[in-house]
Design an enzyme around this catalytic site. Structure first.
Site, PDB file in Angstrom:
ATOM      1  N   GLY A  57       0.932  -1.108   0.011  1.00 16.64           N
ATOM      2  CA  GLY A  57       0.090   0.029   0.166  1.00 16.64           C
ATOM      3  C   GLY A  57       0.889   1.095   0.045  1.00 16.64           C
ATOM      4  O   GLY A  57       2.198   1.111   0.096  1.00 16.64           O
ATOM      5  N   GLY A  59       1.269   4.806   1.845  1.00 19.02           N
ATOM      6  CA  GLY A  59       0.756   5.685   3.179  1.00 19.02           C
ATOM      7  C   GLY A  59       1.230   7.071   2.562  1.00 19.02           C
ATOM      8  O   GLY A  59       1.700   7.570   1.482  1.00 19.02           O
ATOM      9  N   PHE A  61       3.584   9.128   3.920  1.00 17.37           N
ATOM     10  CA  PHE A  61       5.018   9.460   3.830  1.00 17.37           C
ATOM     11  C   PHE A  61       5.650   8.644   2.859  1.00 17.37           C
ATOM     12  O   PHE A  61       6.988   8.731   2.548  1.00 17.37           O
ATOM     13  CB  PHE A  61       5.604   9.209   4.991  1.00 17.37           C
ATOM     14  CG  PHE A  61       5.217  10.067   6.118  1.00 17.37           C
ATOM     15  CD1 PHE A  61       5.432  11.571   6.184  1.00 17.37           C
ATOM     16  CD2 PHE A  61       3.689  10.048   7.041  1.00 17.37           C
ATOM     17  CE1 PHE A  61       5.104  12.622   7.115  1.00 17.37           C
ATOM     18  CE2 PHE A  61       3.399  10.907   7.824  1.00 17.37           C
ATOM     19  CZ  PHE A  61       4.029  12.150   7.984  1.00 17.37           C
ATOM     20  N   GLY A  62       5.026   7.547   2.510  1.00 21.13           N
ATOM     21  CA  GLY A  62       5.676   6.420   1.402  1.00 21.13           C
ATOM     22  C   GLY A  62       5.185   5.088   1.380  1.00 21.13           C
ATOM     23  O   GLY A  62       4.209   4.970   2.085  1.00 21.13           O
ATOM     24  N   VAL A  64       3.958   1.282   2.099  1.00 21.66           N
ATOM     25  CA  VAL A  64       3.848   0.365   3.066  1.00 21.66           C
ATOM     26  C   VAL A  64       4.142  -1.173   2.382  1.00 21.66           C
ATOM     27  O   VAL A  64       3.612  -1.344   1.463  1.00 21.66           O
ATOM     28  CB  VAL A  64       2.469   0.524   3.502  1.00 21.66           C
ATOM     29  CG1 VAL A  64       2.160  -0.585   4.876  1.00 21.66           C
ATOM     30  CG2 VAL A  64       1.950   1.813   4.101  1.00 21.66           C
ATOM     31  N   LYS A  82       6.363   0.356   7.373  1.00 18.42           N
ATOM     32  CA  LYS A  82       6.181   1.813   6.606  1.00 18.42           C
ATOM     33  C   LYS A  82       7.556   2.232   6.374  1.00 18.42           C
ATOM     34  O   LYS A  82       8.488   2.476   7.151  1.00 18.42           O
ATOM     35  CB  LYS A  82       5.274   2.463   7.486  1.00 18.42           C
ATOM     36  CG  LYS A  82       3.882   2.055   7.675  1.00 18.42           C
ATOM     37  CD  LYS A  82       3.214   3.460   8.276  1.00 18.42           C
ATOM     38  CE  LYS A  82       1.653   3.076   8.591  1.00 18.42           C
ATOM     39  NZ  LYS A  82       0.891   4.216   8.927  1.00 18.42           N
ATOM     40  N   ASP A 175      -9.434  10.240  14.713  1.00 19.20           N
ATOM     41  CA  ASP A 175      -9.585   9.760  13.540  1.00 19.20           C
ATOM     42  C   ASP A 175      -9.948   8.371  13.468  1.00 19.20           C
ATOM     43  O   ASP A 175      -9.465   7.765  12.342  1.00 19.20           O
ATOM     44  CB  ASP A 175      -8.413  10.059  12.647  1.00 19.20           C
ATOM     45  CG  ASP A 175      -8.634   9.918  11.108  1.00 19.20           C
ATOM     46  OD1 ASP A 175      -9.864   9.887  10.833  1.00 19.20           O
ATOM     47  OD2 ASP A 175      -7.677   9.988  10.635  1.00 19.20           O
ATOM     48  N   ARG A 179     -11.703   2.726   8.102  1.00 17.83           N
ATOM     49  CA  ARG A 179     -10.159   2.520   7.356  1.00 17.83           C
ATOM     50  C   ARG A 179      -8.921   2.765   8.046  1.00 17.83           C
ATOM     51  O   ARG A 179      -7.995   2.257   7.532  1.00 17.83           O
ATOM     52  CB  ARG A 179     -10.302   4.003   6.314  1.00 17.83           C
ATOM     53  CG  ARG A 179     -10.028   5.244   7.009  1.00 17.83           C
ATOM     54  CD  ARG A 179     -10.072   6.384   5.891  1.00 17.83           C
ATOM     55  NE  ARG A 179     -10.180   7.661   6.865  1.00 17.83           N
ATOM     56  CZ  ARG A 179     -11.433   8.072   7.289  1.00 17.83           C
ATOM     57  NH1 ARG A 179     -12.607   7.657   6.986  1.00 17.83           N
ATOM     58  NH2 ARG A 179     -11.692   9.114   8.056  1.00 17.83           N
ATOM     59  N   ASN A 180      -9.072   3.222   9.315  1.00 14.73           N
ATOM     60  CA  ASN A 180      -7.974   3.309  10.199  1.00 14.73           C
ATOM     61  C   ASN A 180      -7.918   1.883  11.220  1.00 14.73           C
ATOM     62  O   ASN A 180      -7.214   2.167  12.328  1.00 14.73           O
ATOM     63  CB  ASN A 180      -7.858   4.492  10.851  1.00 14.73           C
ATOM     64  CG  ASN A 180      -7.642   5.642  10.251  1.00 14.73           C
ATOM     65  OD1 ASN A 180      -6.825   5.465   9.033  1.00 14.73           O
ATOM     66  ND2 ASN A 180      -8.121   6.913  10.333  1.00 14.73           N
ATOM     67  N   ASP A 193      -3.383   3.791  12.848  1.00 19.91           N
ATOM     68  CA  ASP A 193      -3.277   5.092  12.578  1.00 19.91           C
ATOM     69  C   ASP A 193      -3.186   6.257  13.388  1.00 19.91           C
ATOM     70  O   ASP A 193      -4.320   6.671  13.838  1.00 19.91           O
ATOM     71  CB  ASP A 193      -4.330   5.439  11.372  1.00 19.91           C
ATOM     72  CG  ASP A 193      -3.875   6.278  10.147  1.00 19.91           C
ATOM     73  OD1 ASP A 193      -3.319   7.356  10.347  1.00 19.91           O
ATOM     74  OD2 ASP A 193      -3.946   6.111   8.922  1.00 19.91           O
TER      75      ASP A 193
HETATM   76  P1  AMP Z   1      -1.572   3.779   6.258  1.00 23.21           P
HETATM   77  O1  AMP Z   1      -0.640   4.693   5.513  1.00 23.21           O
HETATM   78  O2  AMP Z   1      -1.425   3.411   7.729  1.00 23.21           O
HETATM   79  O3  AMP Z   1      -2.812   4.088   5.955  1.00 23.21           O
HETATM   80  O4  AMP Z   1      -1.305   2.443   5.529  1.00 23.21           O
HETATM   81  C1  AMP Z   1      -1.657   2.413   4.056  1.00 23.21           C
HETATM   82  C2  AMP Z   1      -2.368   0.740   3.811  1.00 23.21           C
HETATM   83  O5  AMP Z   1      -1.431  -0.232   4.027  1.00 23.21           O
HETATM   84  C3  AMP Z   1      -3.501   0.531   4.667  1.00 23.21           C
HETATM   85  O6  AMP Z   1      -4.866   0.935   4.281  1.00 23.21           O
HETATM   86  C4  AMP Z   1      -3.342  -1.078   4.850  1.00 23.21           C
HETATM   87  O7  AMP Z   1      -4.111  -1.800   3.818  1.00 23.21           O
HETATM   88  C5  AMP Z   1      -1.822  -1.387   4.694  1.00 23.21           C
HETATM   89  N1  AMP Z   1      -1.239  -1.401   6.104  1.00 23.21           N
HETATM   90  C6  AMP Z   1      -1.106  -0.401   7.022  1.00 23.21           C
HETATM   91  N2  AMP Z   1      -0.498  -1.141   8.138  1.00 23.21           N
HETATM   92  C7  AMP Z   1      -0.505  -2.512   7.915  1.00 23.21           C
HETATM   93  C8  AMP Z   1      -0.337  -3.654   8.621  1.00 23.21           C
HETATM   94  N3  AMP Z   1       0.224  -3.421   9.887  1.00 23.21           N
HETATM   95  N4  AMP Z   1      -0.697  -4.782   8.132  1.00 23.21           N
HETATM   96  C9  AMP Z   1      -1.181  -5.085   6.949  1.00 23.21           C
HETATM   97  N5  AMP Z   1      -1.350  -3.945   6.339  1.00 23.21           N
HETATM   98  C10 AMP Z   1      -1.211  -2.741   6.519  1.00 23.21           C
END
Ligand code: AMP
Length: 401
Positions: A57, A59, A61-62, A64, A82, A175, A179-180, A193
Site C-alpha cells: 500500500g 501511506g 509518507f511512503g 507500506v 512503513k 480519526d 479505514r483506520n 493510524d
Molecule cells: P496507512 O498509511 O497506515 O494508512 O497504510 C496504508 C495501507 O497499508 C493500509 O490501508 C493497509 O491496507 C496497509 N497497512 C498498513 N499497516 C498495515 C499492517 N500493519 N498490516 C497490514 N497492512 C497494513
C-alpha cells in the site's frame, strides 16, 4: 505542608500514571527534542534484521510493505514496514516518526503493536505487526454479506476494547474510522493510524480545544467539528459511525452527501438509519453514541460491557431493526428485484433455474431449499432468510397488499 510538597513531588515524579494505576499517554510533541521521544518509546532495529517482500500500500509518507523481521534469538515473524520516501525533509521525518512514538506507548490486543523503528540507516522505517486482512473498510466491502451477525459484533467488541484502553491512557484518537482499523487472519480488529491524534490537556478535564488541522467530518462529533472539542466522548461518536460501517459492510456513511449537508442534517437531529439486517440492540447502541450532548453518550467501558452481554446472549441479536430496505422488500414483485435490493443479485440466475420465479415461491423457501438452489455461503443464506422472515412477518400481520 509536608503533604503538599509530597503531592507536588508525586506529580513530578509519577506523571506517567493515572488514577487507574495504569500508564498515561505522553504527547511526543511535548518533548523539546522529538528524537528523544522516539528513543524513549520505540526500539531501534538494525536494518539487517528486516527483509522486504512486497509493497502492499501507499501511506502519506511512503510505501507500506510486507516483510519479515528476524531478531537475535527469536523466530522470524511477518511484519508491516512503513517507509519514509528517500529525500524527505527533517520535518517530514519527525512527523513520520511521531506515529511510532505514540504507538510505542501502547500494548493491547486491539491496538496495532509497534515492533520498532529503523532511524540509523536509510530508508527510515516503522515496523509493526502484520495484519493479513488489511484495512477493515476494504475487507468488509470485499466480503459483503459473508459474516454472521455475531462475528460482526465480535469485531465491534474488539474495536471498542482497543478504544477503551486508549481512552484510559487519556489518549484521544480523533480519526477513528473503519479505514483506520486493521484486521488480522483471525478477524481480530486493531486500532491503527495515530497520525491525527493530539494530546489532551489534562486527565481531569479530559478534553481540549485546538485550532487548525483537517477533520474527517462524517466520523466526527458535532462539538468537535464546531469548536474542536475532541474528547473520548467524541471518539465514542466515531465508534458509532464505525459500528454503522461494519454492520453495512463498508458502506460510506451518509453516502454521497456533501460534508456541509452532513453537518446541517446532524445539527437538525438527523441520524444514519439502521443498516440492512442490523440487530435492534446494536442500532440502539449507535444512536446512544450519537447523542448530541456528549456527556449522555456511553463510555467505551460501558460499550464493551454492553457488547459482551449481547454476545453472551445471542438471542438479543435476533430482533432486526426495521430498515427502509427491509420495508421496501415488501413492494417487490419480481424475484430479481428483491435479490438486487438485498445485494444478493448474483443468485438471480440460480433462483430462476430452480423455478423460484415468484415472491409467493420465495416466502416458502427454507435454508435447505437455499442450499439446494446453490446458495452455499452461510452468511448469504442468513441474509436471504432474514429478508424472507421479514416478508413473512408482514404477511402474517396482513401488511402486504
Ligand atoms: P496507512 O498509511 O497506515 O494508512 O497504510 C496504508 C495501507 O497499508 C493500509 O490501508 C493497509 O491496507 C496497509 N497497512 C498498513 N499497516 C498495515 C499492517 N500493519 N498490516 C497490514 N497492512 C497494513
Amino acid at each position: 505542608m509536608i503533604g503538599k510538597v509530597y503531592s507536588i513531588e508525586l506529580k513530578l515524579t509519577t506523571p506517567l500514571f493515572n488514577h487507574l494505576g495504569s500508564r498515561t499517554y505522553i504527547d511526543p510533541h511535548t518533548y523539546e527534542d522529538p528524537n528523544q521521544a522516539v528513543r524513549e518509546f520505540a526500539r531501534e532495529i538494525d536494518a539487517s534484521c528486516i527483509s522486504i517482500e512486497a509493497i502492499i500500500g501507499g501511506g502519506e509518507f511512503g510505501d507500506v510493505c510486507k516483510g519479515k523481521l528476524r531478531l537475535a534469538g527469536r523466530t522470524e515473524i511477518d511484519v508491516a514496514i512503513k517507509t519514509l520516501k528517500p529525500g524527505s525533509s527533517d520535518k517530514c521525518k519527525m512527523d513520520f516518526l511521531t506515529e511510532a512514538s505514540i504507538m510505542g506507548q501502547f500494548e493491547h490486543p486491539n491496538v496495532i503493536f509497534l515492533q520498532g523503528v529503523v532511524t540509523k540507516s536509510n530508508p527510515v522505517m516503522i515496523i509493526t505487526e502484520y495484519m493479513e486482512n488489511g484495512s477493515l473498510d476494504t475487507f468488509l466491502r470485499a466480503n459483503d454479506g459473508k459474516f454472521q451477525v455475531i462475528q460482526l459484533v465480535g469485531m465491534l467488541r474488539g474495536i471498542a476494547a482497543g478504544m477503551q484502553y486508549l481512552s484510559e491512557m487519556n489518549y484521544v484518537h480523533r480519526d477513528l474510522a473503519a479505514r483506520n482499523v486493521l484486521v488480522n487472519s483471525q478477524l481480530v480488529c486493531k486500532i491503527a493510524d495515530f497520525g491525527l491524534s493530539r494530546e489532551i490537556e489534562s486527565a481531569t478535564e479530559g478534553a481540549y480545544t485546538t485550532r487548525g488541522g483537517k477533520i474527517p467530518v462524517r466520523w466526527t462529533a458535532p462539538e468537535a467539528i464546531a469548536f474542536r472539542k475532541f474528547t473520548s466522548a467524541s471518539d465514542v461518536w466515531s465508534w458509532g459511525i464505525v459500528c454503522w460501517e461494519v454492520m453495512s459492510y463498508g458502506e460510506r456513511p451518509y453516502w454521497n452527501w456533501s460534508n456541509q449537508d452532513v453537518i446541517k442534517s446532524i445539527e437538525k437531529g438527523y441520524r444514519l438509519p439502521p443498516p440492512m439486517d442490523c440487530p435492534e440492540s446494536i442500532y440502539t447502541l449507535m444512536l446512544d453514541c450519537w447523542h448530541k450532548e456528549r456527556s449522555n453518550r456511553p463510555t467505551f467501558a460501558s460499550i464493551v460491557a454492553t457488547l459482551d452481554n449481547l454476545i453472551r446472549v445471542p438471542d438479543s441479536l435476533t430482533k432486526i431493526a426495521p430498515n427502509r430496505v427491509n420495508e421496501e422488500i415488501l413492494l417487490f414483485e419480481s424475484v430479481e428485484e428483491w435479490l438486487e435490493a438485498i445485494k444478493m443479485g448474483r443468485y438471480g440466475e440460480l433462483f430462476r433455474k430452480s423455478g423460484v420465479t415468484s415472491m409467493d415461491a420465495v416466502v416458502r423457501l427454507t435454508v435447505h431449499d437455499l442450499a439446494a438452489i446453490g446458495v452455499t455461503l452461510v452468511g448469504h443464506q442468513r441474509k436471504i432468510i432474514n429478508s424472507i422472515q421479514t416478508i413473512r412477518s408482514h404477511l402474517s400481520h396482513g401488511f402486504l397488499v
